[in-house]
Design a protein around this motif. Structure first.
Motif, PDB file in Angstrom:
ATOM      1  N   ARG A  21       3.437 -10.212   5.286  1.00  0.00           N
ATOM      2  CA  ARG A  21       2.559  -9.312   5.077  1.00  0.00           C
ATOM      3  C   ARG A  21       3.036  -7.966   4.530  1.00  0.00           C
ATOM      4  N   THR A  22       4.473  -7.521   4.563  1.00  0.00           N
ATOM      5  CA  THR A  22       4.917  -6.490   4.012  1.00  0.00           C
ATOM      6  C   THR A  22       4.768  -6.650   2.087  1.00  0.00           C
ATOM      7  N   LEU A  32       1.523  -6.319   0.822  1.00  0.00           N
ATOM      8  CA  LEU A  32       1.137  -5.155   0.451  1.00  0.00           C
ATOM      9  C   LEU A  32       1.941  -4.503  -0.787  1.00  0.00           C
ATOM     10  N   VAL A  49       1.858   2.225   2.082  1.00  0.00           N
ATOM     11  CA  VAL A  49       0.565   2.149   2.683  1.00  0.00           C
ATOM     12  C   VAL A  49      -0.159   3.324   2.169  1.00  0.00           C
ATOM     13  N   ASN A  79      -7.004   2.810   2.952  1.00  0.00           N
ATOM     14  CA  ASN A  79      -5.825   2.198   3.598  1.00  0.00           C
ATOM     15  C   ASN A  79      -6.113   1.982   5.052  1.00  0.00           C
ATOM     16  N   THR A 123      -5.239  -1.650   6.712  1.00  0.00           N
ATOM     17  CA  THR A 123      -3.853  -2.012   6.824  1.00  0.00           C
ATOM     18  C   THR A 123      -3.369  -2.045   8.350  1.00  0.00           C
ATOM     19  N   PHE A 145      -4.475  -5.425   9.451  1.00  0.00           N
ATOM     20  CA  PHE A 145      -3.616  -6.442   8.587  1.00  0.00           C
ATOM     21  C   PHE A 145      -2.010  -6.431   9.105  1.00  0.00           C
ATOM     22  N   ALA A 161       2.160  -1.716  12.145  1.00  0.00           N
ATOM     23  CA  ALA A 161       2.588  -0.733  10.853  1.00  0.00           C
ATOM     24  C   ALA A 161       3.061   0.463  11.364  1.00  0.00           C
ATOM     25  N   PHE A 195      -6.424 -11.683   2.149  1.00  0.00           N
ATOM     26  CA  PHE A 195      -5.834 -10.716   1.232  1.00  0.00           C
ATOM     27  C   PHE A 195      -6.302 -10.753  -0.141  1.00  0.00           C
ATOM     28  N   TRP A 230     -12.622  -5.891   5.334  1.00  0.00           N
ATOM     29  CA  TRP A 230     -11.520  -6.518   5.984  1.00  0.00           C
ATOM     30  C   TRP A 230     -11.909  -7.277   7.223  1.00  0.00           C
TER      31      TRP A 230
END
Length: 636
Positions: A57-58, A61, A87, A93, A96, A99, A103, A248, A268
């Motif tokens: 996921r990182t 992004l 982010v 955002n 996220t 997502f 985070a 994504f 999303w």
């Protein structure tokens, strides 16, 4: 695609687009960079539990940040140093947090090395259009992917999914399939529903959405995309990583297309409920688990996995059954399948062909593609394929088929522009969907399947122990290789060698040997074989269904063919060809100098079977086209 371009930036179209095979190698290069980025993240953050899910996921992004801020010639700005700043560089955002649910725990995590590595994908040609295909790499850990060896220019581990019949579909194939489906819809169907039961990273669904949104008037917003997904777009995949990639990719598309990104959270949330992780082979159960999912769809597209189950079934059949069971009364759908859907004698494929014949409410189209000289998926995935279309929007009902199509990378751009179909519903059966392209072929096919007796009446004793034998190579490419003797192949020690693909048949007489060689070594039989089989294996099914046995000809015609066969056999040995495999010398012969003899054999077949005389010139032109595929050469 999926990258904002600054004002005044112009993309050059002077260079030709890389071939599908080259695209696969470039995609693999991008995949390697993404995996290296995950490694950088782990190395720079020893205090964090950067497992595969977090690193996946990182890196996604980082990709999104790059696409939002990149220009052609300058670095992305601002370059993030920590996850929090990464982010913050993404407009609107809030989404996220869902997502990447952890985070906040990772806000201070160092992403500078990871981001710098992601930034290097700009050095790969065509990266803007290819990075979505590279997302497949997240099916593996960095150690699995980067630790694998190379095969044919890409990481060998990529073949693991291909061994399961999972291939990510080239853009031109997706365009052809989705545009052909859309062509049948009318303006009175504004709110169509779309489903991909094997959506992978979402390429089919995103292409469909983009085509619809191109008709949107005024500035596009994330809310507009969310509204389209809400009313129209559904995707299913059994892989959690693929489902995440697909969602994504829609988000990245929204950031590219929307002048000001607002409503990202709503988009999303909609994607979360419309792109589902599950087994589409059990679609009724999924529909029960997701009651908002429609029970019927106007367009079902995709590239399902081709994997054999229980030694005889094939998983892709379940997806064809879904297309039949869950399409609406006004539908137009398409799937890309293995060529075996047209010829395999397995019980499951035979049952499927019967279901297609019984499907009186729909028109079916079968466009079939060889794997040589080029393959739809490129040289890394040498498969023969059939693209299957089903529409309930046409009348009268038909079952249409192309011939087997060959092409080269140089003329691939024209591959889908002028497909020719024949209506085969009166000649197909449970055993075969014949690959034909016009009425002349259809007439010849009908007449070759009836009258007299099949070749199998002569080619049945497969032992080669008798005095009068025919040798037939069990595989073929441009010609069926049949001889009155075993070619003088040699093993490593120079001793006579019989390739494992060579079959020997004992016949009653030497006259019958010459007759059978003539019946196999001509372009009509070769064409019939391509229409009914896989264009590779030569065997009993050809002999069983091709009515060119002795009983199909008068005694006078039989003797003329015997004479031509004798001439062919005595002359062919003047033109040996040699190939070497693992040190073995394999001998065959060049048929081309004997085409005048072959043409005389074909004239006898056409006369005896009462085929249109125009077929004599037609089959010569057809064969030339198949062999040379538009490449410049001197016509023999």
């Amino acid at each position: 695609m999926l990258c904002r371009i600054s004002k005044g930036q112009v993309q050059s179209h002077s260079m030709p687009k890389p071939s599908t095979t080259a695209m696969s190698s470039l995609t693999d290069s991008i995949a390697a960079i993404l995996q290296q980025s995950r490694g950088c993240l782990a190395e720079d953050n020893p205090g964090y539990e950067t497992d595969d899910a977090v690193s996946h996921r990182t890196v996604l992004l980082c990709l999104l940040h790059l696409c939002i801020h990149c220009t052609k010639d300058t670095d992305a700005s601002p370059a993030p140093s920590a996850f929090g700043s990464l982010v913050q560089g993404i407009e609107d955002n809030g989404w996220t947090n869902t997502f990447m649910p952890v985070a906040k725990e990772y806000a201070a995590m160092d992403v500078s090395g990871c981001y710098d590595k992601v930034l290097s994908i700009r050095g790969v040609k065509e990266w803007r259009s290819l990075w979505p295909y590279a997302l497949e790499t997240f099916e593996y850990s960095p150690e699995q992917f980067l630790g694998s060896s190379y095969a044919r220019g890409i990481h060998r581990i990529g073949f693991a999914k291909k061994s399961q019949g999972i291939y990510y579909t080239p853009e031109d194939v997706i365009s052809f399939m989705t545009e052909e489906c859309e062509r049948h819809f009318t303006d009175d169907m504004p709110c169509r529903t779309y489903l991909d039961c094997s959506c992978g990273a979402g390429a089919f669904l995103l292409h469909t959405a983009d085509r619809i949104l191109q008709r949107h008037e005024g500035p596009l917003s994330a809310d507009d995309i969310a509204a389209l997904v809400e009313r129209s777009i559904w995707g299913i995949d059994i892989s959690p990583a693929a489902v995440l990639n697909a969602k994504f990719l829609f988000m990245a598309y929204a950031y590219e297309k929307c002048p000001k990104m607002e409503g990202a959270q709503a988009l999303w949330d909609t994607l979360e409920s419309h792109i589902i992780c599950g087994d589409a082979a059990k679609l009724p159960e999924l529909m029960e688990e997701h009651p908002r999912m429609p029970k019927k769809f106007d367009c079902i597209t995709g590239n399902p996995p081709y994997v054999t189950l229980d030694g005889h079934d094939n998983l892709c059949i379940r997806f064809v059954e879904n297309m039949m069971a869950f399409s609406s009364e006004r539908s137009s759908s398409a799937l890309i399948l293995p060529l075996s859907v047209t010829f395999s004698q397995s019980r499951s494929f035979s049952k499927l062909r019967q279901a297609i014949m019984d499907d009186k409410s729909a028109t079916w189209r079968f466009a079939s593609f060889d794997r040589t000289p080029d393959s739809l998926f490129g040289d890394h995935v040498k498969t023969r394929n059939t693209i299957v279309f089903r529409t309930t929007l046409e009348s009268p009902r038909q079952i249409l088929s192309t011939g087997i199509i060959r092409w080269t990378a140089e003329n691939r751009d024209e591959l889908f522009t002028d497909l020719k179909y024949a209506d085969v519903q009166d000649v197909m059966d449970r055993t075969c969907i014949p690959k034909l392209q016009n009425g002349l072929e259809l007439d010849a096919y009908r007449k070759l399947k009836r009258g007299g007796e099949p070749l199998a009446f002569l080619l049945w004793q497969k032992d080669g122990s008798g005095e009068h034998c025919v040798a037939v190579n069990g595989t073929a490419y441009n010609w069926i290789c049949a001889y009155d003797h075993l070619p003088p192949s040699e093993d490593l020690s120079g001793r006579p060698y019989i390739p494992s693909s060579m079959a020997l048949y004992t016949l009653p007489s030497q006259e019958d040997v010459y007759f059978c060689v003539a019946m196999l070594s001509n372009r009509i039989t070769y064409w019939y074989w391509t229409a009914t089989g896989d264009e590779f294996h030569v065997g009993s099914r050809l002999y069983d269904t091709l009515y060119l046995g002795k009983g199909s000809f008068s005694r006078e015609a039989y003797l003329r063919i015997v004479s031509l066969g004798r001439e062919y056999c005595s002359s062919i040995t003047k033109y040996p060809t040699c190939s070497y495999n693992a040190g073995k010398k394999v001998v065959n012969y060049d048929y081309r100098p004997l085409l005048p003899v072959v043409r005389s054999i074909e004239a006898e077949i056409i006369r005896a079977k009462q085929i249109d005389p125009a077929f004599l010139d037609y089959i010569a032109d057809w064969h030339y086209s198949q062999v040379y595929c538009g490449r410049s050469t001197v016509r023999q």
